[in-house]
Design a protein around this motif. Structure first.
Motif, PDB file in Angstrom:
ATOM      1  N   SER A 182     -10.100  -5.014  -8.789  1.00  0.00           N
ATOM      2  CA  SER A 182      -9.338  -5.283  -7.577  1.00  0.00           C
ATOM      3  C   SER A 182     -10.155  -4.859  -6.366  1.00  0.00           C
ATOM      4  O   SER A 182     -10.761  -3.795  -6.362  1.00  0.00           O
ATOM      5  CB  SER A 182      -8.020  -4.506  -7.590  1.00  0.00           C
ATOM      6  OG  SER A 182      -7.280  -4.818  -8.744  1.00  0.00           O
ATOM      7  N   THR A 213      -9.758  -4.356  -2.234  1.00  0.00           N
ATOM      8  CA  THR A 213      -8.810  -4.276  -1.125  1.00  0.00           C
ATOM      9  C   THR A 213      -9.408  -4.898   0.131  1.00  0.00           C
ATOM     10  O   THR A 213     -10.601  -5.220   0.174  1.00  0.00           O
ATOM     11  CB  THR A 213      -8.419  -2.817  -0.836  1.00  0.00           C
ATOM     12  OG1 THR A 213      -9.579  -2.114  -0.421  1.00  0.00           O
ATOM     13  CG2 THR A 213      -7.826  -2.147  -2.063  1.00  0.00           C
ATOM     14  N   ASP A 254      -8.307  -9.284  -1.944  1.00  0.00           N
ATOM     15  CA  ASP A 254      -7.533  -9.569  -0.741  1.00  0.00           C
ATOM     16  C   ASP A 254      -8.084 -10.828  -0.089  1.00  0.00           C
ATOM     17  O   ASP A 254      -9.264 -11.166  -0.279  1.00  0.00           O
ATOM     18  CB  ASP A 254      -7.632  -8.374   0.210  1.00  0.00           C
ATOM     19  CG  ASP A 254      -6.764  -8.563   1.433  1.00  0.00           C
ATOM     20  OD1 ASP A 254      -5.538  -8.464   1.292  1.00  0.00           O
ATOM     21  OD2 ASP A 254      -7.313  -8.835   2.521  1.00  0.00           O
ATOM     22  N   GLU A 261      -0.355  -6.601  -0.202  1.00  0.00           N
ATOM     23  CA  GLU A 261      -0.414  -5.327   0.514  1.00  0.00           C
ATOM     24  C   GLU A 261       0.233  -4.206  -0.298  1.00  0.00           C
ATOM     25  O   GLU A 261      -0.256  -3.080  -0.299  1.00  0.00           O
ATOM     26  CB  GLU A 261       0.275  -5.462   1.868  1.00  0.00           C
ATOM     27  CG  GLU A 261      -0.498  -6.309   2.850  1.00  0.00           C
ATOM     28  CD  GLU A 261       0.175  -6.382   4.207  1.00  0.00           C
ATOM     29  OE1 GLU A 261       0.906  -5.437   4.570  1.00  0.00           O
ATOM     30  OE2 GLU A 261      -0.032  -7.378   4.904  1.00  0.00           O
ATOM     31  N   GLN A 300      -2.179  -3.076  -2.908  1.00  0.00           N
ATOM     32  CA  GLN A 300      -3.240  -2.280  -2.307  1.00  0.00           C
ATOM     33  C   GLN A 300      -2.745  -0.861  -2.050  1.00  0.00           C
ATOM     34  O   GLN A 300      -3.448   0.106  -2.322  1.00  0.00           O
ATOM     35  CB  GLN A 300      -3.699  -2.907  -0.998  1.00  0.00           C
ATOM     36  CG  GLN A 300      -4.493  -4.189  -1.192  1.00  0.00           C
ATOM     37  CD  GLN A 300      -5.013  -4.743   0.119  1.00  0.00           C
ATOM     38  OE1 GLN A 300      -5.556  -3.990   0.919  1.00  0.00           O
ATOM     39  NE2 GLN A 300      -4.862  -6.031   0.330  1.00  0.00           N
TER      40      GLN A 300
END
Length: 151
Positions: free
Chosen positions: A68, A70, A108, A140, A143
């Motif tokens: 992942s 961000t 993102d 969001e 995150q």
């Protein structure tokens, strides 16, 4: 609708400088109406597909290694914060323990494509054969959860 041509005072036929655009306008209006009626049929057929709900099974995150990224550029490997320089080594370790797992990259929408390509390159070097870029970007809330888990 006959055109009556009269001669002017010099005896010559006058030139006809008028164009009747009424029939042309009628044709365009008919074509416009036809296009308005036909246009909805050009829409995507996918709107009619109902995707079934899954009541059981394994999600993508349970089967794969998930990387992942961000919006601030922080990288997490299976919910654990990782420095970019250590990703390839950690991916190799996971590949050795999990075997033939897949790598899923969730990023993102503000993440640069080059960062995603770097992750995919590291995964390929680590021996992964299947690389997946998640269709839904990292939200969001996801995150925030990752950042809270880190602390």
């Amino acid at each position: 609708m006959a055109i009556k041509v009269t001669r002017d005072s010099s005896g010559r036929k006058p030139t006809f400088n008028e164009i009747n655009i009424t029939p042309l306008t009628d044709i365009f209006l008919v074509l416009l109406i036809i296009m308005m009626v036909i246009a909805p049929s050009f829409q995507s057929v996918d709107n009619n597909i109902d995707i079934p709900e899954i009541s059981s099974g394994t999600g993508i995150e349970d089967m794969n290694v998930v990387v992942s990224i961000t919006s601030s550029g922080e990288i997490f490997l299976n919910d654990e914060k990782v420095v970019k320089d250590d990703i390839e080594q950690k991916l190799e370790e996971l590949h050795d323990t999990l075997g033939s797992a897949d790598v899923t990259v969730k990023a993102d929408k503000l993440t640069k494509s080059s960062e995603i390509l770097d992750i995919m390159h590291f995964a390929q070097n680590a021996g992964y054969k299947k690389l997946i870029v998640a269709g839904e970007p990292l939200s969001e809330t996801e995150q925030k959860e990752l950042l809270e888990d880190e602390e």
